[in-house]
Design a protein around this motif. Structure first.
Motif, mmCIF file in Angstrom:
data_model
loop_
_atom_site.group_PDB
_atom_site.id
_atom_site.type_symbol
_atom_site.label_atom_id
_atom_site.label_comp_id
_atom_site.label_asym_id
_atom_site.label_seq_id
_atom_site.Cartn_x
_atom_site.Cartn_y
_atom_site.Cartn_z
ATOM 1 N N TRP A 142 0.877 -1.173 0.000
ATOM 2 C CA TRP A 142 0.000 0.000 0.000
ATOM 3 C C TRP A 142 0.915 1.224 0.000
ATOM 4 O O TRP A 142 1.611 1.486 0.969
ATOM 5 C CB TRP A 142 -0.911 -0.006 1.224
ATOM 6 C CG TRP A 142 -2.071 0.933 1.089
ATOM 7 C CD1 TRP A 142 -2.124 2.239 1.473
ATOM 8 C CD2 TRP A 142 -3.341 0.634 0.499
ATOM 9 N NE1 TRP A 142 -3.346 2.781 1.173
ATOM 10 C CE2 TRP A 142 -4.117 1.813 0.561
ATOM 11 C CE3 TRP A 142 -3.895 -0.507 -0.081
ATOM 12 C CZ2 TRP A 142 -5.426 1.885 0.084
ATOM 13 C CZ3 TRP A 142 -5.191 -0.437 -0.565
ATOM 14 C CH2 TRP A 142 -5.947 0.739 -0.472
ATOM 15 N N LEU A 143 0.940 1.929 -1.130
ATOM 16 C CA LEU A 143 1.950 2.959 -1.363
ATOM 17 C C LEU A 143 2.072 3.959 -0.218
ATOM 18 O O LEU A 143 3.175 4.270 0.230
ATOM 19 C CB LEU A 143 1.649 3.698 -2.667
ATOM 20 C CG LEU A 143 2.575 4.870 -3.000
ATOM 21 C CD1 LEU A 143 4.019 4.420 -3.124
ATOM 22 C CD2 LEU A 143 2.107 5.566 -4.279
ATOM 23 N N GLY A 144 0.948 4.472 0.242
ATOM 24 C CA GLY A 144 0.999 5.499 1.285
ATOM 25 C C GLY A 144 1.645 5.036 2.566
ATOM 26 O O GLY A 144 2.221 5.851 3.304
ATOM 27 N N GLU A 145 1.588 3.732 2.835
ATOM 28 C CA GLU A 145 2.144 3.223 4.088
ATOM 29 C C GLU A 145 3.666 3.214 4.074
ATOM 30 O O GLU A 145 4.294 3.180 5.133
ATOM 31 C CB GLU A 145 1.558 1.851 4.390
ATOM 32 C CG GLU A 145 0.072 1.937 4.661
ATOM 33 C CD GLU A 145 -0.573 0.601 4.939
ATOM 34 O OE1 GLU A 145 0.129 -0.342 5.345
ATOM 35 O OE2 GLU A 145 -1.799 0.499 4.745
ATOM 36 N N PHE B 72 -13.511 2.052 12.579
ATOM 37 C CA PHE B 72 -12.875 1.729 11.307
ATOM 38 C C PHE B 72 -12.410 2.988 10.567
ATOM 39 O O PHE B 72 -13.081 4.001 10.545
ATOM 40 C CB PHE B 72 -13.818 0.905 10.421
ATOM 41 C CG PHE B 72 -15.178 1.519 10.194
ATOM 42 C CD1 PHE B 72 -15.377 2.480 9.216
ATOM 43 C CD2 PHE B 72 -16.255 1.124 10.971
ATOM 44 C CE1 PHE B 72 -16.625 3.034 8.994
ATOM 45 C CE2 PHE B 72 -17.512 1.678 10.765
ATOM 46 C CZ PHE B 72 -17.698 2.631 9.778
ATOM 47 N N TYR B 73 -11.240 2.855 9.982
ATOM 48 C CA TYR B 73 -10.635 3.891 9.134
ATOM 49 C C TYR B 73 -10.395 5.225 9.854
ATOM 50 O O TYR B 73 -10.357 6.269 9.222
ATOM 51 C CB TYR B 73 -11.446 4.101 7.851
ATOM 52 C CG TYR B 73 -11.412 2.896 6.936
ATOM 53 C CD1 TYR B 73 -10.260 2.123 6.807
ATOM 54 C CD2 TYR B 73 -12.528 2.521 6.211
ATOM 55 C CE1 TYR B 73 -10.231 1.009 5.986
ATOM 56 C CE2 TYR B 73 -12.507 1.402 5.375
ATOM 57 C CZ TYR B 73 -11.354 0.656 5.266
ATOM 58 O OH TYR B 73 -11.317 -0.436 4.457
ATOM 59 N N ASN C 43 -4.526 1.275 10.661
ATOM 60 C CA ASN C 43 -4.967 1.260 9.265
ATOM 61 C C ASN C 43 -4.148 2.249 8.433
ATOM 62 O O ASN C 43 -3.247 2.906 8.972
ATOM 63 C CB ASN C 43 -6.464 1.592 9.207
ATOM 64 C CG ASN C 43 -6.767 2.862 9.990
ATOM 65 O OD1 ASN C 43 -6.063 3.859 9.877
ATOM 66 N ND2 ASN C 43 -7.801 2.822 10.810
ATOM 67 N N PRO C 44 -4.430 2.385 7.135
ATOM 68 C CA PRO C 44 -3.616 3.275 6.292
ATOM 69 C C PRO C 44 -3.635 4.741 6.721
ATOM 70 O O PRO C 44 -2.757 5.506 6.313
ATOM 71 C CB PRO C 44 -4.241 3.116 4.900
ATOM 72 C CG PRO C 44 -4.900 1.798 4.918
ATOM 73 C CD PRO C 44 -5.408 1.621 6.318
ATOM 74 N N PHE C 45 -4.624 5.108 7.526
ATOM 75 C CA PHE C 45 -4.723 6.492 7.968
ATOM 76 C C PHE C 45 -3.900 6.741 9.235
ATOM 77 O O PHE C 45 -3.949 7.831 9.803
ATOM 78 C CB PHE C 45 -6.188 6.848 8.210
ATOM 79 C CG PHE C 45 -7.043 6.625 6.992
ATOM 80 C CD1 PHE C 45 -7.046 7.544 5.951
ATOM 81 C CD2 PHE C 45 -7.812 5.480 6.873
ATOM 82 C CE1 PHE C 45 -7.816 7.337 4.815
ATOM 83 C CE2 PHE C 45 -8.585 5.254 5.745
ATOM 84 C CZ PHE C 45 -8.589 6.185 4.702
ATOM 85 N N SER C 46 -3.144 5.742 9.666
ATOM 86 C CA SER C 46 -2.395 5.823 10.927
ATOM 87 C C SER C 46 -0.883 5.867 10.723
ATOM 88 O O SER C 46 -0.126 5.811 11.687
ATOM 89 C CB SER C 46 -2.756 4.615 11.809
ATOM 90 O OG SER C 46 -4.153 4.497 11.965
#
Length: 225
Positions: free
Chosen positions: A24-27, A193-194, A209-212
């Motif tokens: 996941w690119l952003g991570e 979630f999210y 999650n990806p927002f963290s």
């Protein structure tokens, strides 16, 4: 200051399907962005070394900061084309190891003895083991020198069952992070979630999650000051 080692997947598809997955690119990119701002060098490793595929869905969730890292030739070369193999890494060079996510990691992170050895060596020398989202898969089966799960008794977080349902992957994933973590004796903490959520327990730093991603990075930077 010592560097941080970023772990990425080599898996290109959800197992037994034709559907592509990967990093996941952003991570990776958001974490690199935070390390760059702090002047901390990073290296990239994957279970097999070399090529790291991108989860195509992750390209829908980019912003200018993610794209600016992705468009950097150094990032492309070292993080996506020519990652290190575990046997090319000296754990003494690193203050922390960071496991990125993307569903691919669920197949090549949990049972990789070379990565586990690297992580434990970094941890034993006072370093930090960190992860975000599905990257928790890299922590689940690490055992200490007494044969106990490293996460036993520790509070950690990762991608949840609710998030798998929303992602449409509940029937595809090989396990659920919370279920395995709790079976290994961990205390699994989560928020809605999210939503951004990161937790610190000693030298384990994990994000849900990806927002963290940036929350995990900032927890680590605070420890490395």
């Amino acid at each position: 200051m010592k560097k941080v080692l970023i772990v990425e997947t080599n898996i290109t598809r959800y197992q037994n399907t034709k559907e592509p997955t990967g990093l996941w690119l952003g991570e990776a990119a958001e974490f690199v962005d935070e390390m760059n701002k702090a002047g901390i060098e990073v290296d990239f490793v994957s279970p097999k070394g070399g090529f790291v595929p991108l989860d195509p869905r992750s390209m829908k969730y980019t912003d200018e900061s993610i794209m600016s890292i992705y468009e950097t030739p150094d990032f492309v070369q070292r993080a996506l084309v020519n990652t290190l193999r575990p046997d090319q890494v000296n754990p003494e060079d690193y203050a922390a190891i960071y496991y990125t996510g993307g569903h691919g990691v669920m197949w090549d992170f949990p049972d990789n003895p070379e990565l586990q050895k690297l992580a434990l060596a970094i941890y034993d020398q006072g370093g930090y083991i960190t992860s975000v989202c599905h990257g928790i898969a890299g922590l689940l089966n690490i055992k200490d020198h007494q044969g106990n799960y490293l996460i036993n008794g520790k509070t950690i977080t990762g991608f949840t069952r609710s998030e798998e349902i929303l992602a449409g992957k509940l029937s595809i994933v090989p396990f659920l992070n919370q279920k395995v973590a709790e079976a290994q004796g961990a205390k699994f903490s989560k928020k809605r979630f999210y939503k951004e959520y990161a937790v610190k327990d000693g030298h384990l730093l994990t994000g849900q999650n990806p927002f963290s991603v940036r929350a995990v990075a900032k927890l680590l930077l605070n420890e490395l000051k």
